[in-house]
Scaffold this active site. Structure first.
Site, PDB file in Angstrom:
ATOM      1  N   SER A 361       0.826  -1.197   0.000  1.00 48.80           N
ATOM      2  CA  SER A 361       0.000   0.000   0.000  1.00 48.80           C
ATOM      3  C   SER A 361       0.872   1.263   0.000  1.00 48.80           C
ATOM      4  O   SER A 361       1.720   1.420  -0.874  1.00 48.80           O
ATOM      5  CB  SER A 361      -0.954  -0.041   1.207  1.00 48.80           C
ATOM      6  OG  SER A 361      -2.030   0.835   1.037  1.00 48.80           O
ATOM      7  N   ASP A 475      -5.601  -3.678  -2.671  1.00 44.47           N
ATOM      8  CA  ASP A 475      -4.591  -3.239  -1.707  1.00 44.47           C
ATOM      9  C   ASP A 475      -3.903  -4.417  -1.013  1.00 44.47           C
ATOM     10  O   ASP A 475      -4.551  -5.326  -0.499  1.00 44.47           O
ATOM     11  CB  ASP A 475      -5.282  -2.353  -0.659  1.00 44.47           C
ATOM     12  CG  ASP A 475      -4.303  -1.586   0.194  1.00 44.47           C
ATOM     13  OD1 ASP A 475      -3.516  -2.227   0.911  1.00 44.47           O
ATOM     14  OD2 ASP A 475      -4.323  -0.337   0.154  1.00 44.47           O
TER      15      ASP A 475
END
Length: 599
Positions: A361, A475
């Site tokens: 991320s 993610d």
């Protein structure tokens, strides 16, 4: 080979008198094993016992994990011989090795005449059984592995590379010994280097001489010759069979098709890692197609980009090869990831060079910038422009699959990273995403940097998933918010992990409830819980439950002081950088790689 002397030093038979040793010696036959060759497989017949006269072998458990290495004077296969059961695991040679072989029936007859031997065998058997019950993580390979350094072709500037790598090892406190064909011929006579593995007297002498050099404790650099001279060079083959790691050194002009090494590697079927060192003078000088061609033809485990004249690059390679490389793992957490910049600033001030980078991320974003060569100042500048001044995450759409379209941010990532491929980066880098379709972690070590960084940052519900081969990728923090396990599996050295997740769950103090509309009554002009926070927290619950285990894999675990910071609190960038910087300075004070610490 003095068989009696070897047997008398072996723990199984050390208690026997000289007469019994002499009798046992007559039962032994010589058994040479080439490096990489399998001695026996799991399930094989327990028809004999082996004693290692010289060399080194490795034992694998039935599940394929490493049980341990077997060195000079140690027995092999004693458990199955004594229990009369099939071999429980596989054993193969890590080096060209010489073994003494004793047939099972002859050994049992000898034991009946010398029962004291049975006691020693029982002791070793119990030790091995205990060893097999240990967890796989307990195995630690030798600290100074031998390297085979193979030039891909005659145009590769090997002399300069070897001198600089040698100097780099010495700066790290090692004094490697170079072994090339000339050195072997000088020590053992003309033509000794070209002896094939035959088990003859000359071959045994060479194997024993090389084993003695290894036992001296220095790192050995086996230097091959011009790509193996068409694959028929016996010394080049022996170099690769003797090594724990093979380095193919090439330049930007030598393609796999121009080198005999790919064919030689296929023929030898080595079990040792093979890595490519590409000497290149700058970005763009090595097309990614050439690197992928080498990877495909040699089944590479890793690759390294080095400037031929840059000492820092050779220092980094020496650290990577000796298990001293510093790995940095950066976790995900939206704006809280700005604290990573403070850590990087602290590392710069303390002159601690980062050699490998992994992230998820927001950690994937900053890790990618660092892998491209950016420093902490550049990281702040890019972050300020991307998330504060422009906010490329505001192309909102009717929330059919996500709150934002993500197109502006993807365009921004391409502007930052251009057409850069992960495998071309000067530093080793990976990022992770979550495969929603299969429910697992995806590791990205090659391909377009901007694409995979963006995928690693695609919070479900906030940004649309990336579709790849029919699967939905989002993610990376959903499945792995702190990928220290991936970094540790590379086995390159100590790890610093920066965790920017918040402790505890979401809450709304002051509301007793139950009140289904409490969050809807929040004042818009006051910082509070937002949809993105709820989506991110809900999605990462499973990942965060494993954070403690992943944190334990780091040599220095930094849980950054990011409490009270929301996922999209972009304007608090300088506050977060300063928090991360101060916390990192305290954590790094007295940091000793390999000594576990939390901060």
């Amino acid at each position: 080979m003095d068989v009696a002397a070897i047997l008398s030093q072996c723990g199984l038979f050390a208690s026997l008198d000289s007469r019994a040793i002499s009798q046992l010696a007559t039962l032994c036959s010589h058994h040479p094993v080439a490096g990489g060759e399998r001695l026996f497989a799991a399930g094989g017949a327990a028809d004999c016992l082996y004693i290692v006269a010289s060399g080194r072998l490795r034992a694998l458990r039935p599940d394929g994990s490493v049980a341990g290495d077997i060195s000079r004077l140690e027995p092999i296969g004693e458990i199955s011989v004594m229990t009369d059961e099939p071999r429980s695991g596989e054993v193969y040679a890590l080096r060209d090795s010489l073994l003494l072989r004793i047939e099972r029936e002859a050994l049992l007859a000898f034991i009946s005449r010398h029962p004291a031997t049975l006691l020693e065998i029982t002791r070793v058997l119990i030790h091995r059984l205990r060893q097999n019950l240990r967890p796989t993580s307990g195995f630690v390979p030798q600290s100074r592995p031998a390297l085979a350094i193979m030039p891909a072709g005659p145009s590769v500037p090997m002399a300069g590379f070897l001198d600089r790598l040698d100097a780099a090892f010495r700066r790290h406190g090692e004094a490697p010994e170079r072994l090339d064909a000339a050195r072997i011929d000088e020590a053992l006579g003309e033509g000794a280097a070209q002896l094939p593995l035959t088990g003859g007297d000359g071959d045994e002498r060479l194997i024993q001489w090389l084993a003695e050099r290894e036992h001296a404790g220095q790192r050995l650099l086996y230097i091959g010759r011009d790509g193996g001279n068409g694959g028929g060079d016996a010394w080049s083959e022996r170099c690769m069979r003797q090594a724990d790691r093979v380095l193919i050194v090439t330049d930007t002009r030598t393609r796999p098709i121009d080198s005999p090494l790919p064919a030689l590697l296929r023929r030898l079927q080595l079990r040792t890692p093979v890595e490519l060192v590409m000497l290149r003078e700058g970005a763009g000088t090595a097309p990614v197609s050439m690197l992928r061609d080498w990877t495909a033809n040699c089944d590479l485990d890793a690759h390294h980009h080095l400037h031929p004249l840059r000492a820092a690059d050779h220092d980094r390679l020496a650290r990577l090869l000796s298990g001293r490389a510093l790995g940095l793992v950066l976790g995900g957490g939206g704006a809280r990831g700005f604290a990573h910049i403070g850590l990087i600033r602290a590392l710069e001030e303390m002159s601690l060079p980062v050699d490998l980078i992994g992230g998820t991320s927001m950690g994937a974003f900053f890790g990618a910038l660092l892998a491209c060569g950016a420093d902490s100042r550049e990281l702040r500048r890019v972050a300020m422009e991307t998330f504060v001044q422009q906010n490329y995450l505001n192309d909102y759409v009717l929330p059919r699959v996500s709150l934002i379209r993500g197109r502006r941010f993807s365009t921004r990532l391409r502007a930052i990273f251009g057409e850069q491929m992960i495998e071309e980066l000067p530093l080793s880098y990976f990022c992770v995403s979550t495969n929603l379709t299969r429910g697992n972690t995806m590791i990205h070590r090659q391909g377009p940097l901007s694409l995979w960084v963006g995928t690693s940052m695609a919070v479900p519900g906030v940004a649309p998933p990336v579709v790849w081969n029919g699967d939905l990728l989002v993610d990376g923090a959903i499945a792995n918010s702190l990928p220290t396990d991936i970094m540790q599996a590379d086995g390159r050295g100590p790890i610093i992990a920066s965790d920017v997740s918040t402790e505890g769950g979401l809450s709304l103090p002051g509301v007793d409830g139950p009140d289904p509309e409490a969050l809807l009554k929040q004042r818009r002009d006051v910082a509070g819980l937002r949809l993105a926070d709820i989506l991110f927290r809900s999605a990462t619950l499973t990942s965060e439950s494993g954070t403690k285990a992943r944190a334990a894999r780091a040599d220095l675990y930094l849980r950054m002081p990011v409490s009270g910071i929301g996922l999209f609190d972009w304007k608090r960038i300088d506050e977060l950088i300063e928090r991360g910087y101060r916390h990192a300075l305290r954590g790094l004070e007295g940091f000793v790689p390999g000594a576990r610490r939390d901060a």
